[in-house]
Structures are given as structure tokens and as C-alpha cells.
Design a protein around this motif. Structure first.
Motif, PDB file in Angstrom:
ATOM      1  N   VAL A 214       0.848  -1.192   0.000  1.00 17.90           N
ATOM      2  CA  VAL A 214       0.000   0.000   0.000  1.00 17.90           C
ATOM      3  C   VAL A 214       0.884   1.243   0.000  1.00 17.90           C
ATOM      4  O   VAL A 214       2.095   1.163   0.225  1.00 17.90           O
ATOM      5  N   GLY A 215       0.265   2.377  -0.231  1.00 17.29           N
ATOM      6  CA  GLY A 215       1.021   3.625  -0.193  1.00 17.29           C
ATOM      7  C   GLY A 215       1.250   4.082   1.229  1.00 17.29           C
ATOM      8  O   GLY A 215       2.352   3.992   1.761  1.00 17.29           O
ATOM      9  N   THR A 216       0.183   4.560   1.877  1.00 16.66           N
ATOM     10  CA  THR A 216       0.257   5.013   3.268  1.00 16.66           C
ATOM     11  C   THR A 216      -0.818   4.314   4.077  1.00 16.66           C
ATOM     12  O   THR A 216      -1.988   4.264   3.678  1.00 16.66           O
ATOM     13  N   TRP A 217      -0.419   3.763   5.220  1.00 19.06           N
ATOM     14  CA  TRP A 217      -1.349   3.102   6.133  1.00 19.06           C
ATOM     15  C   TRP A 217      -1.666   4.088   7.246  1.00 19.06           C
ATOM     16  O   TRP A 217      -0.799   4.471   8.034  1.00 19.06           O
ATOM     17  N   VAL A 218      -2.924   4.509   7.305  1.00 19.76           N
ATOM     18  CA  VAL A 218      -3.382   5.494   8.276  1.00 19.76           C
ATOM     19  C   VAL A 218      -4.150   4.766   9.375  1.00 19.76           C
ATOM     20  O   VAL A 218      -5.174   4.131   9.103  1.00 19.76           O
ATOM     21  N   THR A 219      -3.672   4.865  10.604  1.00 27.07           N
ATOM     22  CA  THR A 219      -4.312   4.186  11.728  1.00 27.07           C
ATOM     23  C   THR A 219      -4.779   5.211  12.750  1.00 27.07           C
ATOM     24  O   THR A 219      -3.966   5.966  13.301  1.00 27.07           O
ATOM     25  N   THR A 220      -6.089   5.238  12.997  1.00 25.22           N
ATOM     26  CA  THR A 220      -6.619   6.148  14.009  1.00 25.22           C
ATOM     27  C   THR A 220      -6.448   5.515  15.385  1.00 25.22           C
ATOM     28  O   THR A 220      -6.670   4.315  15.568  1.00 25.22           O
ATOM     29  N   LEU A 221      -6.063   6.349  16.369  1.00 28.61           N
ATOM     30  CA  LEU A 221      -5.690   5.857  17.695  1.00 28.61           C
ATOM     31  C   LEU A 221      -6.528   6.492  18.803  1.00 28.61           C
ATOM     32  O   LEU A 221      -6.083   6.596  19.938  1.00 28.61           O
ATOM     33  N   GLY A 222      -7.741   6.926  18.470  1.00 26.66           N
ATOM     34  CA  GLY A 222      -8.607   7.531  19.476  1.00 26.66           C
ATOM     35  C   GLY A 222      -8.004   8.795  20.052  1.00 26.66           C
ATOM     36  O   GLY A 222      -7.549   9.680  19.314  1.00 26.66           O
ATOM     37  N   GLU A 223      -7.957   8.869  21.380  1.00 28.74           N
ATOM     38  CA  GLU A 223      -7.450  10.073  22.037  1.00 28.74           C
ATOM     39  C   GLU A 223      -5.965  10.287  21.798  1.00 28.74           C
ATOM     40  O   GLU A 223      -5.440  11.369  22.076  1.00 28.74           O
ATOM     41  N   ASN A 224      -5.281   9.279  21.245  1.00 29.63           N
ATOM     42  CA  ASN A 224      -3.857   9.415  20.946  1.00 29.63           C
ATOM     43  C   ASN A 224      -3.595   9.884  19.514  1.00 29.63           C
ATOM     44  O   ASN A 224      -2.449   9.914  19.077  1.00 29.63           O
ATOM     45  N   GLY A 225      -4.639  10.228  18.801  1.00 26.81           N
ATOM     46  CA  GLY A 225      -4.458  10.804  17.476  1.00 26.81           C
ATOM     47  C   GLY A 225      -4.434   9.780  16.368  1.00 26.81           C
ATOM     48  O   GLY A 225      -5.300   8.904  16.290  1.00 26.81           O
ATOM     49  N   VAL A 226      -3.413   9.856  15.530  1.00 30.40           N
ATOM     50  CA  VAL A 226      -3.347   9.019  14.337  1.00 30.40           C
ATOM     51  C   VAL A 226      -1.890   8.771  13.976  1.00 30.40           C
ATOM     52  O   VAL A 226      -1.018   9.603  14.262  1.00 30.40           O
ATOM     53  N   SER A 227      -1.631   7.615  13.372  1.00 31.20           N
ATOM     54  CA  SER A 227      -0.297   7.344  12.861  1.00 31.20           C
ATOM     55  C   SER A 227      -0.370   7.128  11.360  1.00 31.20           C
ATOM     56  O   SER A 227      -1.354   6.586  10.839  1.00 31.20           O
ATOM     57  N   LEU A 228       0.665   7.559  10.650  1.00 33.72           N
ATOM     58  CA  LEU A 228       0.766   7.376   9.211  1.00 33.72           C
ATOM     59  C   LEU A 228       2.064   6.640   8.922  1.00 33.72           C
ATOM     60  O   LEU A 228       3.151   7.125   9.263  1.00 33.72           O
ATOM     61  N   ALA A 229       1.943   5.471   8.319  1.00 36.88           N
ATOM     62  CA  ALA A 229       3.107   4.628   8.070  1.00 36.88           C
ATOM     63  C   ALA A 229       3.232   4.345   6.582  1.00 36.88           C
ATOM     64  O   ALA A 229       2.240   4.091   5.892  1.00 36.88           O
ATOM     65  N   ALA A 230       4.455   4.383   6.090  1.00 33.44           N
ATOM     66  CA  ALA A 230       4.752   4.051   4.701  1.00 33.44           C
ATOM     67  C   ALA A 230       6.085   3.321   4.668  1.00 33.44           C
ATOM     68  O   ALA A 230       6.960   3.557   5.515  1.00 33.44           O
ATOM     69  N   GLN A 231       6.229   2.444   3.706  1.00 32.27           N
ATOM     70  CA  GLN A 231       7.447   1.650   3.615  1.00 32.27           C
ATOM     71  C   GLN A 231       8.672   2.543   3.447  1.00 32.27           C
ATOM     72  O   GLN A 231       8.686   3.469   2.639  1.00 32.27           O
ATOM     73  N   GLY A 232       9.700   2.286   4.256  1.00 33.94           N
ATOM     74  CA  GLY A 232      10.961   2.992   4.105  1.00 33.94           C
ATOM     75  C   GLY A 232      11.036   4.346   4.759  1.00 33.94           C
ATOM     76  O   GLY A 232      12.033   5.061   4.610  1.00 33.94           O
ATOM     77  N   THR A 233       9.982   4.743   5.507  1.00 31.41           N
ATOM     78  CA  THR A 233       9.995   6.045   6.180  1.00 31.41           C
ATOM     79  C   THR A 233       9.566   5.867   7.629  1.00 31.41           C
ATOM     80  O   THR A 233       8.823   4.942   7.961  1.00 31.41           O
ATOM     81  N   PRO A 234      10.025   6.758   8.527  1.00 34.71           N
ATOM     82  CA  PRO A 234       9.598   6.660   9.929  1.00 34.71           C
ATOM     83  C   PRO A 234       8.092   6.882  10.055  1.00 34.71           C
ATOM     84  O   PRO A 234       7.490   7.627   9.272  1.00 34.71           O
ATOM     85  N   VAL A 235       7.480   6.230  11.036  1.00 36.92           N
ATOM     86  CA  VAL A 235       6.056   6.424  11.291  1.00 36.92           C
ATOM     87  C   VAL A 235       5.825   7.858  11.763  1.00 36.92           C
ATOM     88  O   VAL A 235       6.526   8.372  12.636  1.00 36.92           O
ATOM     89  N   LEU A 236       4.851   8.528  11.162  1.00 36.81           N
ATOM     90  CA  LEU A 236       4.488   9.889  11.536  1.00 36.81           C
ATOM     91  C   LEU A 236       3.283   9.838  12.469  1.00 36.81           C
ATOM     92  O   LEU A 236       2.259   9.230  12.129  1.00 36.81           O
ATOM     93  N   ARG A 237       3.395  10.450  13.628  1.00 37.30           N
ATOM     94  CA  ARG A 237       2.284  10.482  14.576  1.00 37.30           C
ATOM     95  C   ARG A 237       1.753  11.902  14.698  1.00 37.30           C
ATOM     96  O   ARG A 237       2.528  12.845  14.895  1.00 37.30           O
TER      97      ARG A 237
END
Length: 324
Positions: A214-237
Motif C-alpha cells: 500500500v502507499g500510506t497506512w493510516v491508523t486512528t488511535l482515538g485520544e492518541n491521534g493518528v499514525s501514518l506509516a509508509a514503507q521505508g519512512t519513519p512512522v508519523l504520529r
């Protein structure tokens, strides 16, 4: 950007239980549950993931095309969506079934127990995306009749249209082949934290395998916000926009998707798009129902300013100035 949003259209029956579900569960008797919760509140609201996401996009001025199946009771809901900027011309209206129903009870810890009746959604697989919507630039494939989800995904890939895969509640119904077909090749993949783990189990692919597909995997984390993950790059929170006025969690994830997809359509960086999504999610948390909130440019800009700083607010302001 022309966005087609496929998925469920439903009516939500939302109840409030003034206690804790956990206190009613007996660990040694979980294999034979027979429970009744006396609710002290009931709200009947419009819902369905595709309709909710489309509603948010409509408020932001994107005029999305809603693609799904509704029942013979859809006329009033149809008028509501059109009045809020949603193109409903691709909605299939059944002549024999009612619009789907979502019945959900929320306890005082914001835990939820829900039941979904498909109704007219069973006819969604009869919709041909290629014929229903003039070629969109993005297709979100949301929770729907599984055959419809597979058909829309295949059609979008065949036409070279980017896909945002959002299987959400339907993950539990999918077998391995279906789950893989729905997410493989998606430009964006949306899950919450629980669905993230369930998707790994359903597909049989590791997180690393999935990120390679996939391109970007977006995971919602409730009160902790969201994370955006993509291959070869650090996870963005991206942290959530805080609030102390939570009224109802239903629909917050859908609102996040509306904001994120709007930012994407405007060409914003993904972090900036996620911030807008978080601002919309918090707005929905503060209201009961999934389409009962209102958006104003001043409120959205103030939320972004308060959570992410003045520079973030200034970057968003030109686009949000027209929201009313």
C-alpha cells in the motif's frame, strides 16, 4: 478532485447505558451470554460510513459522489445529503428493502455494543462503479456488502483510479483472499488500532508485507491521534485535537477520513491533512450522531491553532476560509 465514496448508507439508533458493560460480564460465563442493558437515552440519526464521510466532504466543499444502496425509505435522507453538498445520483434505491440499520449502545466508559442490519445494502454489488460515476480521481472503498467492496476495488484498479481502502467493520466477515484483494495496491489504507491487528490476522501478511503493498497506512488511535506509516519512512504520529466535551464517539473515525481526504484533494502534505481530519473528528465527538455537527472556518482554524500551533493554522486558513 472528484472523490467517489462507496460503502454503507444507514440509519443509526444510538442508545446510552448509564453503567459499565464490563461490570455485567462474568468471566466464567462468556460462552453463554444473555444480557439486557436498560438504556436511558435514544437518538435516531442518519449514518452509514459512506454517507458519513460524504457528508463531511460535502461540508468542506468537495461535492463527493456517494455510491451505495439505500431503501424505499431513502427520500428524506437523500434530500438531506443533497442539501449538504453530496451528489447522490449514483445511489441505488431498492424497491423492496429498507435502508440499513445500525443499532449501538454506548456505556459510560465510551465502550460500544452494536448490531448492523444490511437491508438494501445487499443490493450494492449490483452497482457498476464505471457506469455510476463519471471517472473520479479517487475512490474510497468503505464497509459495504463484501461483493460490492470487491467489485468497486477491482473496477477502480482496472480504470487506474487510486483507491483508499477502508474495510473497517467488514473485516470480521472477510476471508483471506477477500481481505488481500481489498487492500493490495491501495494508495491509502485506513484502520483503527484494533482493525490494524485484525487485518494482519485476516490477510496473513505481516505489517511489513502490508506496507509493501500500500502507499500510506493510516491508523486512528482515538485520544492518541493518528499514525501514518509508509514503507521505508519513519512512522508519523499526529496528536488528536483535545476536548473535554465528549458527547458520543460514533462517527469520529468517518469525520477524520473526511478531513484527511479533503486535505489530500487540496494537495496538502499528509501531516497537514491528518491535522484537519483530527479537528473534524473532535468536532463530531462533541455532538450526538454522525451528521449533526456544523463546521465553520473560524472553529476549525481555532482547533488547529490550539492543537498544532499558529503556523499550522495559517497553512490551513486559505482553504478553510470558505467553509461555512
Amino acid at each position: 478532485m472528484r472523490i467517489a465514496v462507496t460503502g454503507s448508507i444507514a440509519t443509526d439508533h444510538l442508545m446510552v447505558f448509564p453503567g459499565r458493560f464490563a461490570e455485567q460480564l462474568i468471566k466464567e460465563r462468556l460462552e453463554r451470554i444473555s444480557l439486557s442493558f436498560l438504556a436511558d437515552g435514544l437518538e435516531v440519526r442518519r449514518g452509514g460510513v459512506a454517507a458519513n464521510i460524504s457528508f463531511g466532504l460535502g461540508l468542506l466543499g468537495l461535492h463527493p459522489a456517494l455510491v451505495g444502496a439505500a431503501g424505499l425509505d431513502f427520500a428524506e435522507y437523500d434530500a438531506w445529503l443533497r442539501a449538504h453538498g453530496v451528489d447522490t445520483s449514483a445511489v441505488r434505491v431498492s424497491d423492496s428493502l429498507h435502508t440499513a440499520r445500525f443499532v449501538c449502545t454506548t456505556d459510560q466508559d465510551q465502550n460500544q455494543i452494536a448490531t448492523f442490519y444490511a437491508g438494501a445494502m445487499a443490493e450494492a454489488s449490483r452497482i457498476d462503479l464505471a457506469q455510476a460515476v463519471e471517472k473520479p480521481e479517487l475512490v474510497l472503498v468503505g464497509a459495504d456488502d463484501p461483493e460490492a467492496m470487491l467489485r468497486h476495488t477491482a473496477t477502480a484498479h482496472r480504470l487506474g483510479i487510486p483507491v483508499a481502502a477502508d474495510p473497517s467493520q467488514q473485516l470480521a466477515r472477510l476471508d483471506r483472499d477477500q481481505a488481500r484483494r481489498l487492500v493490495d495496491g491501495a494508495r491509502w489504507l485506513f484502520t483503527n488500532e484494533y482493525e490494524e491487528a485484525l487485518l494482519v490476522e485476516r490477510t496473513g501478511w505481516s505489517k511489513a508485507d502490508l506496507l509493501g503493498r500500500v502507499g500510506t497506512w493510516v491508523t486512528t488511535l482515538g485520544e492518541n491521534g493518528v499514525s501514518l506509516a509508509a514503507q521505508g519512512t519513519p512512522v508519523l504520529r499526529v496528536p488528536a485535537v483535545p476536548t473535554d466535551r465528549i458527547a458520543d464517539p460514533t462517527g469520529a473515525g468517518d469525520a477524520f477520513r473526511s478531513g484527511f481526504l479533503a486535505g489530500t484533494a487540496w494537495g496538502w502534505p499528509q501531516e497537514q491533512a491528518a491535522r484537519l481530519g483530527c479537528a473534524l473528528a473532535t468536532t463530531v465527538l462533541e455532538s450526538v450522531g454522525t451528521q449533526e455537527y456544523k463546521l465553520t472556518s473560524s472553529d476549525l482554524i481555532a482547533r488547529i491553532d490550539g492543537a498544532y500551533g499558529t503556523d499550522a493554522a495559517r497553512a490551513a486558513e486559505p482553504r478553510l476560509a470558505s467553509v461555512s
